[in-house]
Design a protein around this motif. Sequence first.
Motif, short mmCIF file in Angstrom:
data_model
loop_
_atom_site.label_atom_id
_atom_site.label_comp_id
_atom_site.label_asym_id
_atom_site.label_seq_id
_atom_site.Cartn_x
_atom_site.Cartn_y
_atom_site.Cartn_z
N LEU A 57 0.83 -1.21 0.00
CA LEU A 57 0.00 0.00 0.00
C LEU A 57 0.86 1.26 0.00
O LEU A 57 0.56 2.22 -0.72
N TYR A 58 1.94 1.26 0.78
CA TYR A 58 2.80 2.45 0.79
C TYR A 58 3.59 2.59 -0.50
O TYR A 58 3.80 3.70 -0.98
N ILE A 59 4.00 1.50 -1.08
CA ILE A 59 4.70 1.56 -2.36
C ILE A 59 3.76 2.11 -3.44
O ILE A 59 4.14 3.01 -4.21
N ILE A 60 2.54 1.60 -3.49
CA ILE A 60 1.56 2.09 -4.47
C ILE A 60 1.24 3.56 -4.22
O ILE A 60 1.18 4.37 -5.16
N ALA A 61 1.03 3.92 -2.96
CA ALA A 61 0.74 5.32 -2.62
C ALA A 61 1.88 6.22 -3.07
O ALA A 61 1.65 7.32 -3.61
N GLY A 62 3.11 5.77 -2.89
CA GLY A 62 4.26 6.56 -3.33
C GLY A 62 4.30 6.71 -4.83
O GLY A 62 4.57 7.81 -5.36
N ILE A 63 4.01 5.65 -5.55
CA ILE A 63 3.99 5.71 -7.02
C ILE A 63 2.91 6.68 -7.49
O ILE A 63 3.11 7.43 -8.45
N LEU A 64 1.79 6.70 -6.79
CA LEU A 64 0.69 7.60 -7.18
C LEU A 64 1.08 9.07 -7.10
O LEU A 64 0.50 9.91 -7.79
N HIS A 65 2.07 9.40 -6.28
CA HIS A 65 2.56 10.79 -6.22
C HIS A 65 3.11 11.22 -7.58
O HIS A 65 3.07 12.40 -7.91
N PHE A 66 3.62 10.27 -8.34
CA PHE A 66 4.20 10.57 -9.66
C PHE A 66 3.16 10.42 -10.78
O PHE A 66 3.26 11.08 -11.80
N VAL A 67 2.17 9.55 -10.55
CA VAL A 67 1.13 9.32 -11.55
C VAL A 67 0.04 10.40 -11.48
O VAL A 67 -0.46 10.84 -12.51
N LEU A 68 -0.30 10.82 -10.26
CA LEU A 68 -1.36 11.81 -10.04
C LEU A 68 -0.85 13.01 -9.24
O LEU A 68 -1.42 13.35 -8.19
N PRO A 69 0.20 13.67 -9.69
CA PRO A 69 0.77 14.75 -8.88
C PRO A 69 -0.20 15.91 -8.64
O PRO A 69 -0.15 16.55 -7.59
#
Length: 118
Positions: free
Chosen positions: A15-27
């Motif tokens: 969940l934290y890895i996905i949440a971190g990736i979302l910072h770059f996908v949905l800035p």
Amino acid sequence: MPDTIVLSLYTMAVLYIIAGILHFVLPKFYLRIMPPYIPYPKFVVWISGLIEIGLGLLLLFPDTRSIGAWGVILLLIAVFPANLYHYQSRRKTDPPKWTLLLRLPLQLVLIYWAYTFV
């Protein structure tokens, strides 16, 4: 470690890895919920995404798990103002206000969950 605890740990890490990736996908989403008093919001969104990914990875390994769990706890405390700001400044395109309000005490549950792996 019992299977349920292993499942809980890996769920948290993913969940934290996905949440971190979302910072770059949905800035834009993360920029929108950033309180206006935070300097360099794009950099903060970027670095917080990297931190979330890193903490998720730290949770995966026994030697770094405790550091990762403490990091998650500190991160959850650090992002609380953004969650509060999101609730206070909700836009029509945001999730319902009640879900944003529910997210605030949920931070305590997430902190406890991370603390179980310290």
